[in-house]
Design an enzyme around this catalytic site. Structure first.
Site, PDB file in Angstrom:
ATOM      1  N   HIS A  98       0.839  -1.217   0.000  1.00  0.00           N
ATOM      2  CA  HIS A  98       0.000   0.000   0.000  1.00  0.00           C
ATOM      3  C   HIS A  98       0.868   1.260   0.000  1.00  0.00           C
ATOM      4  CE1 HIS A  98      -3.544  -2.305   0.722  1.00  0.00           C
ATOM      5  NE2 HIS A  98      -3.429  -2.452   2.021  1.00  0.00           N
ATOM      6  N   GLY A 241     -18.608  -4.989  -1.796  1.00  0.00           N
ATOM      7  CA  GLY A 241     -18.096  -5.247  -3.147  1.00  0.00           C
ATOM      8  C   GLY A 241     -18.889  -4.609  -4.265  1.00  0.00           C
TER       9      GLY A 241
HETATM   10  P1  A3P Z   1     -16.279  -2.507   0.168  1.00  0.00           P
HETATM   11  O1  A3P Z   1     -15.838  -2.170   1.542  1.00  0.00           O
HETATM   12  O2  A3P Z   1     -16.853  -1.336  -0.574  1.00  0.00           O
HETATM   13  O3  A3P Z   1     -17.165  -3.697   0.116  1.00  0.00           O
HETATM   14  P2  A3P Z   1      -8.920  -3.708  -0.231  1.00  0.00           P
HETATM   15  O4  A3P Z   1      -8.756  -5.131  -0.592  1.00  0.00           O
HETATM   16  O5  A3P Z   1      -8.056  -2.780  -1.030  1.00  0.00           O
HETATM   17  O6  A3P Z   1      -8.849  -3.501   1.220  1.00  0.00           O
HETATM   18  O7  A3P Z   1     -10.387  -3.293  -0.718  1.00  0.00           O
HETATM   19  C1  A3P Z   1     -11.513  -3.849  -0.110  1.00  0.00           C
HETATM   20  C2  A3P Z   1     -12.723  -3.557  -0.966  1.00  0.00           C
HETATM   21  O8  A3P Z   1     -12.705  -4.394  -2.141  1.00  0.00           O
HETATM   22  C3  A3P Z   1     -14.013  -3.867  -0.230  1.00  0.00           C
HETATM   23  O9  A3P Z   1     -14.962  -2.903  -0.681  1.00  0.00           O
HETATM   24  C4  A3P Z   1     -14.306  -5.272  -0.741  1.00  0.00           C
HETATM   25  O10 A3P Z   1     -15.646  -5.677  -0.583  1.00  0.00           O
HETATM   26  C5  A3P Z   1     -13.923  -5.139  -2.191  1.00  0.00           C
HETATM   27  N1  A3P Z   1     -13.700  -6.438  -2.828  1.00  0.00           N
HETATM   28  C6  A3P Z   1     -12.916  -7.443  -2.383  1.00  0.00           C
HETATM   29  N2  A3P Z   1     -12.999  -8.494  -3.212  1.00  0.00           N
HETATM   30  C7  A3P Z   1     -13.846  -8.150  -4.209  1.00  0.00           C
HETATM   31  C8  A3P Z   1     -14.350  -8.835  -5.360  1.00  0.00           C
HETATM   32  N3  A3P Z   1     -13.995 -10.083  -5.658  1.00  0.00           N
HETATM   33  N4  A3P Z   1     -15.233  -8.162  -6.146  1.00  0.00           N
HETATM   34  C9  A3P Z   1     -15.615  -6.910  -5.854  1.00  0.00           C
HETATM   35  N5  A3P Z   1     -15.168  -6.215  -4.781  1.00  0.00           N
HETATM   36  C10 A3P Z   1     -14.302  -6.834  -3.958  1.00  0.00           C
END
Ligand code: A3P
Length: 282
Positions: A98, A241
């Site tokens: 990150h 998501g």
């Molecule tokens: P939300 O909190 O809006 O649901 P990171 O991995 O960078 O921490 O980001 C997390 C975000 O990516 C979360 O968003 C999560 O739900 C979403 N996310 C993770 N896997 C996903 C997938 N397969 N398809 C769509 N969104 C996904």
């Protein structure tokens, strides 16, 4: 609660996951040309892309069915001992960070390691980050939605300002070793995204393999595996998501404030255009 975060070179980090000791040794990290690196500002879809990349590399290496490796391979979480072990791992190593591009270890640039960068519209990123803070014991408790909103806007959140990261990547849009994708585009066409990502890293997948990776990388499929891959963090890493959840959180004033910040920093930039702000945020 205050102790949970500390500042390193002006930016906040969670002390438990990446103590100063980890950040100090990061500069000496030995990247390889064939490392498979994913980079994202927090909550832009990092775990999603890492999941995709792990599935792709598992197919390429496959000598049978291999259990999915656990957790997020963030190099700043590792520290000296794990980094030592990592140096012995066979290629291709699936890694991620990150960190702001200026703070990614220099060896990644020197070796011309391919970096997949995922960005997401700032409104949904903020909402996702808010829920993450709220459900993560290593981060301080959020006082209120309003206070988190203003912390995000001023970059007073872990890993710093969304806009600082975006502006730094904007300068690297032409770098052949960097591929920037957006959460929204991948959400709209995961199959095409997987084709692009595998081609970028130099892996050739059959159409059936692309379809297989897509099936395993949908939100529901990843959420279903999340207890195995992410343990207690499963529910918050795979929360909702969706594109547009900001509409359930932002007040009209907050929406306007973000629009102004976006215009100030990213209007007229190529990354700004790629994010299709008008479509997803207005
Ligand atoms: P939300 O909190 O809006 O649901 P990171 O991995 O960078 O921490 O980001 C997390 C975000 O990516 C979360 O968003 C999560 O739900 C979403 N996310 C993770 N896997 C996903 C997938 N397969 N398809 C769509 N969104 C996904």
């Amino acid at each position: 609660d205050e102790d949970k975060l500390y500042r390193y070179k002006g930016v906040l980090y969670p002390r438990l996951m990446c103590p100063e000791e980890h950040l100090k040794v990061l500069g000496t990290f030995q990247a390889r040309e064939d490392d498979v690196m994913t980079v994202a500002y927090p909550k832009c879809g990092f775990n999603w892309m890492v999941g995709v990349v792990k599935r792709i590399t598992d197919i390429i290496e496959s000598t049978g069915v291999k259990p999915e490796s656990k957790g997020a391979p963030l190099i700043e979480f590792m520290g000296p001992d794990i980094l030592k072990d990592l140096a012995q791992d066979p290629s291709p190593r699936v890694l991620g960070t990150h960190m702001h591009p200026d703070n990614i270890p220099a060896s990644f640039y020197a070796k011309k390691t391919k970096m997949l960068v995922i960005f997401r519209n700032p409104k949904d990123t903020l909402v996702s980050y808010y829920h993450f803070y709220n459900n993560n014991v290593v981060l301080p408790t959020v006082q209120s939605w309003e206070s988190f909103f203003s912390d995000f806007m001023s970059g007073e959140v872990c890993w710093g300002s969304y806009f600082d990261h975006a502006l730094a990547w904007e300068k690297m849009m032409d770098d052949p070793n960097v591929m920037i994708v957006t959460y929204e585009d991948i959400k709209q066409d995961l199959i095409q995204g997987i084709r692009q990502i595998s081609a970028f890293f130099g892996f050739s997948l059959t159409e059936a393999q692309v379809q297989h990776v897509a099936g395993e990388s949908s939100f529901s499929a990843m959420k279903a595996r999340a207890t195995n891959t992410h343990g207690v963090m499963a529910g918050v890493v795979f929360r909702k998501g969706e594109v547009g959840d900001w509409r359930n959180h932002f007040t009209p004033e907050q929406s306007k404030e973000m629009d102004e910040a976006f215009n100030k920093h990213l209007a007229g930039t190529r990354l700004g255009a790629k994010l299709r702000y008008q479509l997803h945020c207005q």
